[in-house]
Motif scaffolding. Sequence first.
Motif, PDB file in Angstrom:
ATOM      1  N   ARG A   1     -23.158   2.820  12.013  1.00  0.00           N
ATOM      2  CA  ARG A   1     -24.669   2.651  12.523  1.00  0.00           C
ATOM      3  C   ARG A   1     -24.669   3.111  13.993  1.00  0.00           C
ATOM      4  O   ARG A   1     -24.325   2.684  14.785  1.00  0.00           O
TER       5      ARG A   1
ATOM      6  N   SER B   1     -25.105   5.873  24.102  1.00  0.00           N
ATOM      7  CA  SER B   1     -25.495   5.980  22.600  1.00  0.00           C
ATOM      8  C   SER B   1     -24.201   6.160  21.922  1.00  0.00           C
ATOM      9  O   SER B   1     -23.188   6.895  22.332  1.00  0.00           O
TER      10      SER B   1
ATOM     11  N   LEU C   1     -22.534  -5.924  21.088  1.00  0.00           N
ATOM     12  CA  LEU C   1     -22.788  -5.655  19.752  1.00  0.00           C
ATOM     13  C   LEU C   1     -22.209  -6.947  18.919  1.00  0.00           C
ATOM     14  O   LEU C   1     -22.326  -6.879  17.769  1.00  0.00           O
TER      15      LEU C   1
ATOM     16  N   THR D   1     -22.289   5.474  17.818  1.00  0.00           N
ATOM     17  CA  THR D   1     -22.225   5.109  16.275  1.00  0.00           C
ATOM     18  C   THR D   1     -20.926   4.242  16.170  1.00  0.00           C
ATOM     19  O   THR D   1     -19.983   4.552  16.406  1.00  0.00           O
TER      20      THR D   1
ATOM     21  N   CYS E   1     -26.352   3.188  17.761  1.00  0.00           N
ATOM     22  CA  CYS E   1     -26.699   2.148  18.423  1.00  0.00           C
ATOM     23  C   CYS E   1     -26.813   2.602  19.815  1.00  0.00           C
ATOM     24  O   CYS E   1     -26.208   3.296  20.492  1.00  0.00           O
ATOM     25  N   ARG E   2     -27.583   1.916  20.956  1.00  0.00           N
ATOM     26  CA  ARG E   2     -27.598   2.095  22.355  1.00  0.00           C
ATOM     27  C   ARG E   2     -27.447   0.993  22.904  1.00  0.00           C
ATOM     28  O   ARG E   2     -27.906  -0.261  22.424  1.00  0.00           O
ATOM     29  N   VAL E   3     -26.798   1.018  23.909  1.00  0.00           N
ATOM     30  CA  VAL E   3     -26.542  -0.292  24.772  1.00  0.00           C
ATOM     31  C   VAL E   3     -26.743   0.073  26.197  1.00  0.00           C
ATOM     32  O   VAL E   3     -26.600   1.273  26.611  1.00  0.00           O
TER      33      VAL E   3
END
Length: 169
Positions: free
Chosen positions: A21, A15, A41, A17, A23-25
């Motif tokens: 924003r 996780s 992303l 930012t 985001c999780r990858v």
Amino acid sequence: MTELASEPVPDREVSMTVNGRPCRVRCEDRHLLVEVLREQLRLKGTHAGCLNGDCGSCTVELDGQPVKSCLVLAAAADGAEIITLEGVAQRRELDPVQQAFWDNDGFQCGFCLPGQIFATRWLLARDAEPADAVIREALAGNICRCTGYQSIVESVRAAAAGLRGEASR
């Protein structure tokens, strides 16, 4: 001969930012931050150049400091705040440093631009009126194959003047 069993490569959720924003990858432990930014992303402003930290084209801001994202494992960025070149501009207007590079032809092909922009922002946050030698030293970790560096130094000078509220010299 003993055959090694191939086990699935574990992956993890990270996780972060990115450009404001959350985001999780999912990535493997071996994945580099530059790979996750570009491939997962789709932030193509972060360039994958040398992949060994020499050229600076993959530079991003990680928790307030410029880093070469080809030298950072994505898993190490878990919980981090990252700004890429796409996140520098605010409300669709160029940042003053970006504007100075645009106005003074501080780039041609743009491949080195992430490194130049983040190094300049870092420098000018610490020195409002740097001498040319200090500018050149701050930019030393970035390779440009197009401009010959003089227009880059002029861009940094113009950005510094603009941030001080002066017209560039």
